[in-house]
Design an enzyme around this catalytic site. Sequence first.
Site: not given
Length: 430
Positions: A61, A137, A161
């Site tokens: 990420k 997310s 997330s």
Amino acid sequence: MGTTRDRLESILARLTDRAEEERVFLKLYEDAARAAADAADARRKAGVSLGPLDGSIVSIKDLFDVAGEATTAGSIVLRDAPPAASDAEVVRRLRQAGAVIIGKTNMVEFAFSGLGLNPHYGTPGNAVDPERIPGGSSSGAGVSVAEGTSEISIGSDTGGSVRIPASFNGIVGFKPTARRVPTQGVFPLSYSLDSIGPLARTAQDCANADAVMAGEVPQALAPYSLTGLKVGVPRGRLFTETETLVAEAFEASLNLLSKAGANVIDVDIDALLAEMEKVTSPASIASIEAAEIHADWLDAKAELFDPRVRGRIALSASLPAPVYIRMMRRRDALIAAMDERLKAIDTLALPATAVTAPPTVPLLVDDQLYRQTNLLVMRNTMVGNLFDLTAISLPIPGQPRPVGLMLMGRNGYDRKLLEIAASVEKAFAA
């Protein structure tokens, strides 16, 4: 299976072909990945292995430090930030285990939503239906694994997330007990709630990545007998507003577990949930802590923020310190109470998300719908963060759209939960 280099080149070719509309990856490390792939192939040819992640193609990420570049966390606010002096600790451990790190994946700005929308870099289309949201997310992480441009992706989970994009894209997402995996070199959303977890195709792949990141030795998950397994179902407020498809898929999964010998029982946690809601009513823990994290640029660079992200953070910037301190002390008591409640069962089971991935376009144009949908999508997963539990989302097979079964376990019982998940996964595949 082919060589690691062959698998890598196949992925890079796919990404090159769509480079003009790329929204899953924000950065690629072609040269470094090729070098790592060649090294993994050389070890394999020589009969040497660094473990189960050796030669795995892994994405990370956009909030993990990589030496020599700014960590932007899905934002343009930090694009001119000083470059990281070193890799994040989990990135360093993944490299040492032989992982081939292919690139950084897209995310919600500063990880502040469960839907996956990003106005700066574009929103990745859901891997199953590009017209629907990817979940957030860790949006790019979920899509990357589901579409096959990563074998494992590393995300962060502060309110769901990792598990939300796993649920929406039909893959596995694991949230470890907070602080088991080091957060050094990871841009924070909430110091209290952040966990670092993997998304992958199987519970075993998640377990391997989790062990490496936690500084443990990866091992095969031992079979956990479903016969007599005590599965608690927290019916009540976590089951309201549930989409029919999700409800029916969840009940089918419970029936399958019952037939495999599990003892499915109702567990009432509504009073604890209501008390936690009351405790956090002044503001969410994540927004309060984010207000401190972003204090230096929340006003100075206001125009560079996604307005939906900045607005929620700014609301908590003036909360008095005594209110926050009292909130956290009361949370500690509720964590202890939840742990006591869960001692009587092996795992909690509930839908990872109350709905399947909704269409993207309506959420882009309607702020109220965005807020309502975000709260509903995060409602079930955020229980694991607020009460400091470990949790995993598994895809329920045979559904017209992906539906995640979430299993949650007590703080520190990560290995047990992963073993249960692997056995449930096997029952699903039978």
